[in-house]
Design a protein around this motif. Structure first.
Motif, PDB file in Angstrom:
ATOM      1  N   ARG A  98       0.852  -1.188   0.000  1.00 44.46           N
ATOM      2  CA  ARG A  98       0.000   0.000   0.000  1.00 44.46           C
ATOM      3  C   ARG A  98       0.891   1.243   0.000  1.00 44.46           C
ATOM      4  NH1 ARG A  98      -1.907   3.670   3.414  1.00 44.46           N
ATOM      5  NH2 ARG A  98      -3.982   4.493   3.055  1.00 44.46           N
ATOM      6  N   VAL A  99       0.636   2.144  -0.921  1.00 43.92           N
ATOM      7  CA  VAL A  99       1.409   3.378  -1.007  1.00 43.92           C
ATOM      8  C   VAL A  99       0.618   4.481  -0.320  1.00 43.92           C
ATOM      9  CG1 VAL A  99       2.409   5.093  -2.544  1.00 43.92           C
ATOM     10  CG2 VAL A  99       2.517   2.670  -3.149  1.00 43.92           C
ATOM     11  N   GLU A 100       1.192   5.049   0.703  1.00 45.95           N
ATOM     12  CA  GLU A 100       0.512   6.104   1.457  1.00 45.95           C
ATOM     13  C   GLU A 100       0.474   7.398   0.646  1.00 45.95           C
ATOM     14  OE1 GLU A 100       1.550   6.588   5.542  1.00 45.95           O
ATOM     15  OE2 GLU A 100       2.154   4.492   5.717  1.00 45.95           O
ATOM     16  N   PRO A 101      -0.626   8.137   0.757  1.00 50.45           N
ATOM     17  CA  PRO A 101      -0.729   9.407   0.028  1.00 50.45           C
ATOM     18  C   PRO A 101       0.420  10.369   0.336  1.00 50.45           C
ATOM     19  CG  PRO A 101      -2.864   8.779   0.906  1.00 50.45           C
ATOM     20  CD  PRO A 101      -1.861   7.800   1.461  1.00 50.45           C
ATOM     21  N   ARG A 102       0.934  10.335   1.550  1.00 54.96           N
ATOM     22  CA  ARG A 102       2.037  11.253   1.891  1.00 54.96           C
ATOM     23  C   ARG A 102       3.314  10.895   1.126  1.00 54.96           C
ATOM     24  NH1 ARG A 102       4.490   9.379   7.545  1.00 54.96           N
ATOM     25  NH2 ARG A 102       3.893   7.191   7.416  1.00 54.96           N
ATOM     26  N   PHE A 103       3.484   9.620   0.737  1.00 58.84           N
ATOM     27  CA  PHE A 103       4.642   9.244  -0.068  1.00 58.84           C
ATOM     28  C   PHE A 103       4.522   9.859  -1.465  1.00 58.84           C
ATOM     29  CE2 PHE A 103       5.145   4.935   2.349  1.00 58.84           C
ATOM     30  CZ  PHE A 103       5.485   5.617   3.499  1.00 58.84           C
ATOM     31  N   PHE A 146       9.068   4.442  -8.331  1.00 53.39           N
ATOM     32  CA  PHE A 146       8.978   5.711  -9.062  1.00 53.39           C
ATOM     33  C   PHE A 146      10.185   5.882  -9.984  1.00 53.39           C
ATOM     34  CE2 PHE A 146       9.462  10.301  -9.565  1.00 53.39           C
ATOM     35  CZ  PHE A 146       8.190  10.651  -9.996  1.00 53.39           C
ATOM     36  N   VAL A 147      11.366   5.602  -9.462  1.00 52.64           N
ATOM     37  CA  VAL A 147      12.588   5.695 -10.276  1.00 52.64           C
ATOM     38  C   VAL A 147      12.508   4.728 -11.454  1.00 52.64           C
ATOM     39  CG1 VAL A 147      15.080   5.237 -10.269  1.00 52.64           C
ATOM     40  CG2 VAL A 147      14.054   6.594  -8.433  1.00 52.64           C
ATOM     41  N   ALA A 148      11.986   3.528 -11.226  1.00 50.22           N
ATOM     42  CA  ALA A 148      11.861   2.545 -12.309  1.00 50.22           C
ATOM     43  C   ALA A 148      10.976   3.078 -13.429  1.00 50.22           C
ATOM     44  CB  ALA A 148      11.303   1.230 -11.765  1.00 50.22           C
ATOM     45  N   VAL A 149       9.870   3.710 -13.064  1.00 50.64           N
ATOM     46  CA  VAL A 149       8.965   4.276 -14.083  1.00 50.64           C
ATOM     47  C   VAL A 149       9.670   5.398 -14.846  1.00 50.64           C
ATOM     48  CG1 VAL A 149       6.803   5.549 -14.429  1.00 50.64           C
ATOM     49  CG2 VAL A 149       6.867   3.599 -12.856  1.00 50.64           C
ATOM     50  N   LEU A 150      10.421   6.227 -14.137  1.00 50.11           N
ATOM     51  CA  LEU A 150      11.141   7.320 -14.803  1.00 50.11           C
ATOM     52  C   LEU A 150      12.240   6.813 -15.733  1.00 50.11           C
ATOM     53  CD1 LEU A 150      11.716  10.000 -12.006  1.00 50.11           C
ATOM     54  CD2 LEU A 150      10.114  10.104 -13.914  1.00 50.11           C
ATOM     55  N   LEU A 151      12.898   5.740 -15.334  1.00 55.88           N
ATOM     56  CA  LEU A 151      14.037   5.242 -16.113  1.00 55.88           C
ATOM     57  C   LEU A 151      13.643   4.464 -17.356  1.00 55.88           C
ATOM     58  CD1 LEU A 151      16.506   4.088 -13.327  1.00 55.88           C
ATOM     59  CD2 LEU A 151      16.751   6.032 -14.878  1.00 55.88           C
ATOM     60  N   ASP A 159       0.934   7.528 -10.658  1.00 54.53           N
ATOM     61  CA  ASP A 159      -0.037   6.422 -10.773  1.00 54.53           C
ATOM     62  C   ASP A 159       0.650   5.142 -11.246  1.00 54.53           C
ATOM     63  OD1 ASP A 159      -2.091   8.100  -9.948  1.00 54.53           O
ATOM     64  OD2 ASP A 159      -2.854   8.450 -11.981  1.00 54.53           O
ATOM     65  N   ALA A 160       1.521   5.275 -12.240  1.00 52.79           N
ATOM     66  CA  ALA A 160       2.243   4.111 -12.754  1.00 52.79           C
ATOM     67  C   ALA A 160       3.169   3.530 -11.675  1.00 52.79           C
ATOM     68  CB  ALA A 160       3.040   4.487 -14.005  1.00 52.79           C
ATOM     69  N   ALA A 161       3.780   4.400 -10.877  1.00 50.00           N
ATOM     70  CA  ALA A 161       4.667   3.935  -9.803  1.00 50.00           C
ATOM     71  C   ALA A 161       3.882   3.212  -8.715  1.00 50.00           C
ATOM     72  CB  ALA A 161       5.439   5.116  -9.213  1.00 50.00           C
ATOM     73  N   VAL A 162       2.682   3.690  -8.414  1.00 48.90           N
ATOM     74  CA  VAL A 162       1.831   3.003  -7.433  1.00 48.90           C
ATOM     75  C   VAL A 162       1.501   1.607  -7.940  1.00 48.90           C
ATOM     76  CG1 VAL A 162      -0.480   2.977  -6.382  1.00 48.90           C
ATOM     77  CG2 VAL A 162       0.867   5.086  -6.372  1.00 48.90           C
ATOM     78  N   GLU A 163       1.124   1.505  -9.204  1.00 45.35           N
ATOM     79  CA  GLU A 163       0.791   0.205  -9.777  1.00 45.35           C
ATOM     80  C   GLU A 163       2.008  -0.727  -9.769  1.00 45.35           C
ATOM     81  OE1 GLU A 163      -1.164  -2.934 -11.044  1.00 45.35           O
ATOM     82  OE2 GLU A 163      -2.112  -1.056 -10.420  1.00 45.35           O
TER      83      GLU A 163
END
Length: 147
Positions: A2-7, A43-48, A135-139
């Motif tokens: 679960r990804v917290e909104p604050r993250f 998140f880094v994975a999605v960016l890379l 959104d993609a990083a959360v998924e």
């Protein structure tokens, strides 16, 4: 996981260069820092992916790590290129550098932030597309750790 909104908010602040990013980072407990780092790696994975592709070798990761470190040093920001490379290795699932002693969570967070800053500074679409990337990083984070 679960990804917290604050993250999400913390990474959004980092990308949009909102001063709250540092305060949000400092407010994380040690346990929260570990959970945040899991999301940061996603998140880094999605960016890379658009920049380095889905598969990347150790040599390419080392070169990219050096680019990130050089850019940060030019801005007079401290960065450890070995920890940057460790984050990149985790993203790509290649053997880690630090097998016997884990990297402290704060160092992982700082290295991940350095990568995000570098990619944001070299690609104008990151800030413009922040919600889609988050959104993609959360998924991706959910797929990596379905708890």
């Amino acid at each position: 996981m679960r990804v917290e909104p604050r993250f999400r908010d913390q990474i959004r602040c980092l990308v949009l260069k909102d001063r709250r990013a540092k305060a949000l980072d400092e407010a994380l407990s040690p346990g929260d820092m570990i959970a945040f780092n899991g999301f940061l790696v996603s998140f880094v994975a999605v960016l890379l992916a658009p920049r380095l592709g889905d598969r990347c070798g150790i040599e390419e990761l080392a070169v990219f790590s050096d680019e990130v470190a050089a850019a940060h040093r030019a801005e007079r920001r401290p960065v450890n290129e070995f920890v940057v490379e460790e984050v990149l290795r985790e993203v790509y699932g290649v053997p880690l550098l630090f097998l016997t002693v884990p990297v402290p969570p704060r160092s992982v967070s700082a290295a991940g932030a350095a990568i995000v800053r570098y990619l944001n500074n070299t690609d104008s679409t990151v800030a413009a597309d922040i919600d889609r990337i988050l959104d993609a990083a959360v998924e991706l984070s959910r797929r990596r750790d379905p708890r």
